[in-house]
Motif scaffolding. Structure first.
Motif, PDB file in Angstrom:
ATOM      1  N   ILE A 138      -0.474  -1.289  -2.223  1.00 35.94           N
ATOM      2  CA  ILE A 138      -0.069  -0.945  -3.180  1.00 35.94           C
ATOM      3  C   ILE A 138       0.626   0.094  -3.428  1.00 35.94           C
ATOM      4  CG2 ILE A 138       0.401  -0.841  -6.159  1.00 35.94           C
ATOM      5  CD1 ILE A 138      -1.841  -3.536  -6.460  1.00 35.94           C
ATOM      6  N   GLY A 139       2.092   0.430  -3.831  1.00 33.09           N
ATOM      7  CA  GLY A 139       2.106   1.931  -3.777  1.00 33.09           C
ATOM      8  C   GLY A 139       2.191   2.049  -5.495  1.00 33.09           C
ATOM      9  N   TYR A 140       1.726   3.519  -5.588  1.00 33.82           N
ATOM     10  CA  TYR A 140       1.864   4.123  -7.019  1.00 33.82           C
ATOM     11  C   TYR A 140       2.991   5.507  -6.708  1.00 33.82           C
ATOM     12  CZ  TYR A 140       1.381   6.776 -11.041  1.00 33.82           C
ATOM     13  OH  TYR A 140       1.341   7.662 -12.530  1.00 33.82           O
ATOM     14  N   PHE A 141       3.334   6.270  -7.602  1.00 34.34           N
ATOM     15  CA  PHE A 141       4.277   7.242  -6.916  1.00 34.34           C
ATOM     16  C   PHE A 141       4.493   8.024  -8.472  1.00 34.34           C
ATOM     17  CE2 PHE A 141       6.983   3.807  -4.529  1.00 34.34           C
ATOM     18  CZ  PHE A 141       6.047   4.078  -3.339  1.00 34.34           C
ATOM     19  N   ALA A 172       6.913   7.503   2.475  1.00 33.86           N
ATOM     20  CA  ALA A 172       5.350   8.067   3.083  1.00 33.86           C
ATOM     21  C   ALA A 172       4.740   6.270   2.987  1.00 33.86           C
ATOM     22  CB  ALA A 172       4.810   8.834   2.282  1.00 33.86           C
ATOM     23  N   PHE A 173       4.966   5.781   1.775  1.00 32.49           N
ATOM     24  CA  PHE A 173       3.512   4.723   1.542  1.00 32.49           C
ATOM     25  C   PHE A 173       4.482   3.342   3.018  1.00 32.49           C
ATOM     26  CE2 PHE A 173       4.865   0.361  -0.780  1.00 32.49           C
ATOM     27  CZ  PHE A 173       2.141   0.021  -0.365  1.00 32.49           C
ATOM     28  N   LEU A 174       6.149   2.661   2.805  1.00 31.68           N
ATOM     29  CA  LEU A 174       6.350   2.341   3.638  1.00 31.68           C
ATOM     30  C   LEU A 174       5.556   2.107   4.537  1.00 31.68           C
ATOM     31  CD1 LEU A 174      10.040   1.397   1.986  1.00 31.68           C
ATOM     32  CD2 LEU A 174       7.720   0.040   1.630  1.00 31.68           C
ATOM     33  N   ASP A 175       6.293   3.980   5.407  1.00 34.46           N
ATOM     34  CA  ASP A 175       5.393   4.538   7.163  1.00 34.46           C
ATOM     35  C   ASP A 175       4.058   4.191   7.202  1.00 34.46           C
ATOM     36  OD1 ASP A 175       7.691   4.930   7.951  1.00 34.46           O
ATOM     37  OD2 ASP A 175       7.574   7.238   6.874  1.00 34.46           O
ATOM     38  N   SER A 196      -0.671   0.703   9.445  1.00 30.54           N
ATOM     39  CA  SER A 196      -2.037   0.226   9.227  1.00 30.54           C
ATOM     40  C   SER A 196      -1.657  -1.620   8.921  1.00 30.54           C
ATOM     41  CB  SER A 196      -2.670   0.736   7.858  1.00 30.54           C
ATOM     42  OG  SER A 196      -2.269   2.363   7.699  1.00 30.54           O
ATOM     43  N   GLY A 197      -0.242  -1.963   8.845  1.00 28.69           N
ATOM     44  CA  GLY A 197      -0.711  -3.385   9.007  1.00 28.69           C
ATOM     45  C   GLY A 197      -0.739  -3.917   7.858  1.00 28.69           C
ATOM     46  N   TYR A 198      -0.853  -3.169   7.007  1.00 28.00           N
ATOM     47  CA  TYR A 198      -0.270  -3.738   5.152  1.00 28.00           C
ATOM     48  C   TYR A 198       0.609  -4.450   4.174  1.00 28.00           C
ATOM     49  CZ  TYR A 198      -4.987  -1.661   4.265  1.00 28.00           C
ATOM     50  OH  TYR A 198      -6.462  -0.892   4.285  1.00 28.00           O
ATOM     51  N   GLU A 199       0.894  -5.393   4.092  1.00 24.91           N
ATOM     52  CA  GLU A 199       1.555  -6.184   3.514  1.00 24.91           C
ATOM     53  C   GLU A 199       1.762  -5.448   1.663  1.00 24.91           C
ATOM     54  OE1 GLU A 199       2.903 -10.028   1.554  1.00 24.91           O
ATOM     55  OE2 GLU A 199       1.382 -10.636   2.211  1.00 24.91           O
ATOM     56  N   VAL A 200       3.762  -4.789   1.891  1.00 25.94           N
ATOM     57  CA  VAL A 200       3.490  -4.535   1.006  1.00 25.94           C
ATOM     58  C   VAL A 200       3.337  -5.360  -1.112  1.00 25.94           C
ATOM     59  CG1 VAL A 200       5.265  -3.131  -1.052  1.00 25.94           C
ATOM     60  CG2 VAL A 200       4.421  -3.207   1.489  1.00 25.94           C
ATOM     61  N   ALA A 201       2.429  -4.869  -1.735  1.00 25.00           N
ATOM     62  CA  ALA A 201       2.644  -6.543  -2.800  1.00 25.00           C
ATOM     63  C   ALA A 201       3.552  -5.522  -4.171  1.00 25.00           C
ATOM     64  CB  ALA A 201       0.971  -6.361  -2.676  1.00 25.00           C
TER      65      ALA A 201
END
Length: 469
Positions: A4-7, A26-29, A34-39
């Motif tokens: 989860i990204g928090y901005f 930066a979060f998407l990069d 790191s192989g994470y799926e965006v929740a």
């Protein structure tokens, strides 16, 4: 695994402000690297807003979610200083998420503690001050308020206050020699006109605290350090031990207790002495003639003066009966009306709400200081990072509850900003109480009652309910 990204508009890296778009990239990069799926992503584009962070916490509470990390651009995204960031980190950890930094994937909590250790930013009490206080304690120098019976002498040692010392010895003699209980001792002191240090009345709590205080043995204890023989003793070791044995013997063995709060706490007053009436629970067991075992729990409101100070009369009312009387009074148009009205369209309740906001804000500040002290202890190696998180979990939960209480109190203040709005709000709350009394959660029911009811005076069977107007 999901991220989860928090901005936040408050985010800064290397002293440079970071836009929401830069934080998102930066979060998407990070996720791709790191192989994470965006929740999900949440943002607070205004530094004064916390709506995005609140939505993030709600998202973490959803059932059935998989392992989740929360990714932030920098510690500053969580607040303007390290203390604020620590609180939010604890809230996220309490929600079950690990917080990582986008640019290097390191754990945000470790980065916080390392930064705190390097700069000491926000530390409420420095190690130098703490060490100085410990050194004073080791020397037997008094820190804080001296116990009843003593004052602080010229060398910062405790010395006797003769008139108070006599009372301390009298209390121990009543307990041991005359076998009086704590409540009866408080009543004896009050009947004989002996005031407390502040000129008030004695209660069970003040008497009990004196009977348990090891300072009367001549020992001074602070910061985990005990200095024996640092000042004149008022009680012999043998008498003090006998008192503790008796207190322990009278203490009910520890058992699992479920405390049920009383609905009208803080509202009910004794009409005879003016003091508050407190909720009391009593459990009784008995055997019938046929040998059957029975038990029952009795809940009632009793005058605090009689309970704690052994004064006033036996003024009690069963809890269920009194709550039913209050419900009937709210349904009736015939009521005493407001007990107190003040000039300028400001009533006592509005002042009470303002005072309540001040109290909640003070508790929030104290909560934050406790968090900062934990982080400082971790930064100086006194506790581990995992210990910090474990101890901080309860503080994070308390912080959320206090924030909710503060928002509710401020909402009630807004509802009372004008006379017309205030009256409309009171009537709506009264109607809600009558309509939903049996279905409202306890906390909501109690809060609504405190909105509508100013005071309840009880004198035996005579009950007067004063409504706000």
């Amino acid at each position: 695994m999901q991220a989860i990204g928090y901005f936040s508009a408050s985010a800064r890296r290397n002293g440079q402000k970071r836009s929401i778009g830069e934080q998102n990239r930066a979060f998407l990069d990070f996720c791709q690297r790191s192989g994470y799926e965006v929740a999900a992503t949440f943002a607070d584009p205004d530094e004064a807003s916390s709506a995005g962070f609140d939505q993030l916490l709600e998202f973490l509470q959803r059932p059935g979610r998989t392992f989740t990390v929360v990714v932030i651009d920098a510690l500053s995204a969580l607040g303007p200083d390290l203390g604020a960031a620590a609180l939010r980190l604890l809230e996220l950890e309490h929600g079950g998420a690990t917080v990582l930094l986008a640019h290097n994937g390191s754990e945000a909590f470790k980065a916080l503690v390392d930064t705190w250790a390097e700069r000491g930013e926000g530390t409420p009490i420095s190690e130098r001050v703490r060490s100085a206080m410990r050194r004073k304690a080791v020397r037997g120098e008094v820190l804080g308020r001296p116990p009843y019976g003593y004052r602080v002498g010229p060398r910062r040692r405790l010395e006797l206050v003769p008139e108070e010392a006599v009372v301390v010895r009298y209390i121990f003699r009543l307990y041991l020699g005359e076998n009086l209980g704590i409540r009866k001792i408080a009543g004896r002191l009050n009947d004989e006109g002996i005031p407390t240090r502040r000129g008030g009345r004695w209660s069970m709590v003040t008497v009990r605290d004196i009977l348990r205080n090891r300072a009367y043995l001549g020992h001074y204890s602070r910061f985990g350090t005990t200095v024996t023989g640092s000042h004149p003793a008022l009680v012999s070791p043998e008498d003090f031990r006998r008192v503790q044995d008796r207190l322990q013997a009278r203490h009910t063995p520890a058992r699992q207790r479920s405390v049920t709060p009383f609905l009208l706490s803080g509202l009910v007053h004794c009409a005879r002495c003016g003091n508050k009436m407190i909720g009391v629970s009593r459990r009784q067991s008995w055997l019938t003639r046929s040998g059957e075992s029975h038990s029952a729990t009795y809940r009632y409101y009793q005058c605090e003066s009689r309970t704690n100070q052994s004064s006033c009369g036996y003024n009690t009312r069963r809890a269920a009966e009194l709550e039913a009387r209050v419900r009937e009074a709210l349904a009736s148009d015939d009521h005493p009306g407001p007990r107190v009205r003040m000039a300028g369209n400001v009533d006592s309740y509005h002042l009470e709400l303002l005072s309540q906001v001040d109290r909640i804000e003070s508790r929030i500040k104290r909560n934050r200081r406790q968090v900062e002290e934990l982080v400082a202890d971790a930064a100086h190696g006194h506790i581990s990072l995992e210990r910090l998180k474990a101890l901080g979990a309860d503080l994070a939960e308390e912080h959320r509850q206090l924030q909710a209480e503060l928002a509710a109190a401020r909402e009630r203040i807004r509802a009372h900003e004008s006379e017309a709005e205030r009256r409309r709000h009171l009537e709506q709350q009264r109607e809600r109480l009558l309509r939903e009394w049996d279905s409202l959660p306890f906390n909501d029911l109690q809060a609504a009652l405190r909105d509508v009811v100013d005071r309840i005076d009880v004198d035996g069977d005579d009950v007067r309910v004063y409504r706000r107007a």
